[in-house]
Design a protein around this motif. Structure first.
Motif, PDB file in Angstrom:
ATOM      1  N   CYS A  42       0.837  -1.190   0.000  1.00 36.83           N
ATOM      2  CA  CYS A  42       0.000   0.000   0.000  1.00 36.83           C
ATOM      3  C   CYS A  42       0.876   1.246   0.000  1.00 36.83           C
ATOM      4  CB  CYS A  42      -0.917  -0.006   1.224  1.00 36.83           C
ATOM      5  SG  CYS A  42      -2.045   1.408   1.234  1.00 36.83           S
ATOM      6  N   ARG A  43       0.494   2.185  -0.872  1.00 38.86           N
ATOM      7  CA  ARG A  43       1.166   3.476  -0.947  1.00 38.86           C
ATOM      8  C   ARG A  43       0.099   4.542  -1.166  1.00 38.86           C
ATOM      9  NH1 ARG A  43       5.129   3.856  -5.616  1.00 38.86           N
ATOM     10  NH2 ARG A  43       4.434   1.733  -5.702  1.00 38.86           N
ATOM     11  N   LEU A  44       0.015   5.486  -0.252  1.00 38.97           N
ATOM     12  CA  LEU A  44      -0.953   6.587  -0.329  1.00 38.97           C
ATOM     13  C   LEU A  44      -2.389   6.086  -0.456  1.00 38.97           C
ATOM     14  CD1 LEU A  44       1.065   8.943  -2.709  1.00 38.97           C
ATOM     15  CD2 LEU A  44       0.870   9.088  -0.216  1.00 38.97           C
ATOM     16  N   GLY A  45      -2.708   5.000   0.208  1.00 43.58           N
ATOM     17  CA  GLY A  45      -4.071   4.478   0.243  1.00 43.58           C
ATOM     18  C   GLY A  45      -4.443   3.567  -0.902  1.00 43.58           C
ATOM     19  N   ALA A  46      -3.533   3.271  -1.811  1.00 41.31           N
ATOM     20  CA  ALA A  46      -3.814   2.397  -2.953  1.00 41.31           C
ATOM     21  C   ALA A  46      -2.764   1.293  -3.029  1.00 41.31           C
ATOM     22  CB  ALA A  46      -3.813   3.198  -4.252  1.00 41.31           C
ATOM     23  N   CYS A  47      -3.210   0.133  -3.505  1.00 39.42           N
ATOM     24  CA  CYS A  47      -2.302  -1.005  -3.617  1.00 39.42           C
ATOM     25  C   CYS A  47      -1.429  -0.880  -4.864  1.00 39.42           C
ATOM     26  CB  CYS A  47      -3.093  -2.312  -3.691  1.00 39.42           C
ATOM     27  SG  CYS A  47      -3.871  -2.770  -2.141  1.00 39.42           S
ATOM     28  N   SER A  48      -0.171  -1.202  -4.706  1.00 39.94           N
ATOM     29  CA  SER A  48       0.760  -1.342  -5.815  1.00 39.94           C
ATOM     30  C   SER A  48       0.963  -2.845  -5.974  1.00 39.94           C
ATOM     31  CB  SER A  48       2.069  -0.629  -5.494  1.00 39.94           C
ATOM     32  OG  SER A  48       2.988  -0.815  -6.541  1.00 39.94           O
ATOM     33  N   CYS A  49       0.508  -3.379  -7.099  1.00 43.59           N
ATOM     34  CA  CYS A  49       0.456  -4.835  -7.281  1.00 43.59           C
ATOM     35  C   CYS A  49       1.734  -5.389  -7.900  1.00 43.59           C
ATOM     36  CB  CYS A  49      -0.725  -5.200  -8.167  1.00 43.59           C
ATOM     37  SG  CYS A  49      -2.306  -4.640  -7.520  1.00 43.59           S
ATOM     38  N   PRO A  50       2.103  -6.605  -7.518  1.00 37.29           N
ATOM     39  CA  PRO A  50       3.255  -7.250  -8.159  1.00 37.29           C
ATOM     40  C   PRO A  50       2.885  -7.710  -9.572  1.00 37.29           C
ATOM     41  CG  PRO A  50       2.247  -8.742  -6.588  1.00 37.29           C
ATOM     42  CD  PRO A  50       1.521  -7.426  -6.463  1.00 37.29           C
TER      43      PRO A  50
END
Length: 177
Positions: A42-50
């Motif tokens: 999570c970064r800034l409230g949103a998921c960064s997906c692999p």
């Protein structure tokens, strides 16, 4: 005594003002209630997906949006349109690859890798290139509903005979086989 009351009152007021300023200046953790799956962060409230996953919580594989069959029409060399169907299947144990079979070209089973940049969704199929022969495919998914499959073939292997084919398929998605 008055002096101590003034100092005490000043300290209490200062503490209250400082507490209010500190309390209102703190920002809540935007990732406190966000749960990212499959190793996403999570970064800034949103998921960064692999690689291989997408969605608000990284719950979906990037191939999921393609899987199904697409009923539509195909035409080669600007000829008449014929009814056609393209089937898109997952490749076992792969998060990014799909198998594509066009009903009117059943002998051409294509394996491609999904490319997603959040604006377009493509399946990259390796070009077939030999001496004096090439076949290039372009597969794009539009609005998660329409599949466009273009193929360009040029065959110069037979002396004096040139074969060039440009085929296009456009179909609408159906989810059950």
């Amino acid at each position: 005594m008055k002096f101590w009351k003034s100092i005490l009152l000043t300290c209490i007021l200062f503490s209250a003002v400082a507490g209010v300023v500190l309390y209102t200046s703190c920002e809540p953790d935007s990732c406190a209630n966000v749960v990212c799956q499959h190793g996403g962060s999570c970064r800034l409230g949103a998921c960064s997906c692999p690689t291989g996953y997408e969605g608000a919580t990284c719950a979906d594989t990037i191939t999921t949006r393609f899987i199904g069959y697409y009923a539509g029409y195909s035409a080669c060399n600007n000829g008449a349109e014929i009814i056609d169907t393209v089937f898109v299947y997952p490749v076992a144990k792969s998060l990014t690859q799909l198998k594509i079979v066009e009903l009117n070209h059943i002998h051409d089973t294509l394996i491609g890798t999904v490319n997603s940049n959040e604006a377009t969704y493509d399946i990259i199929i390796p070009d077939k290139v030999d001496t004096n022969y090439s076949k290039v495919y372009n597969v794009t998914l539009q609005s998660d509903k329409s599949l466009v499959l273009n193929s360009y073939e040029r065959d110069l292997r037979t002396p004096g005979d040139t074969l060039s084919n440009k085929c296009n398929f456009l179909g609408t998605k159906h989810t059950s086989y």
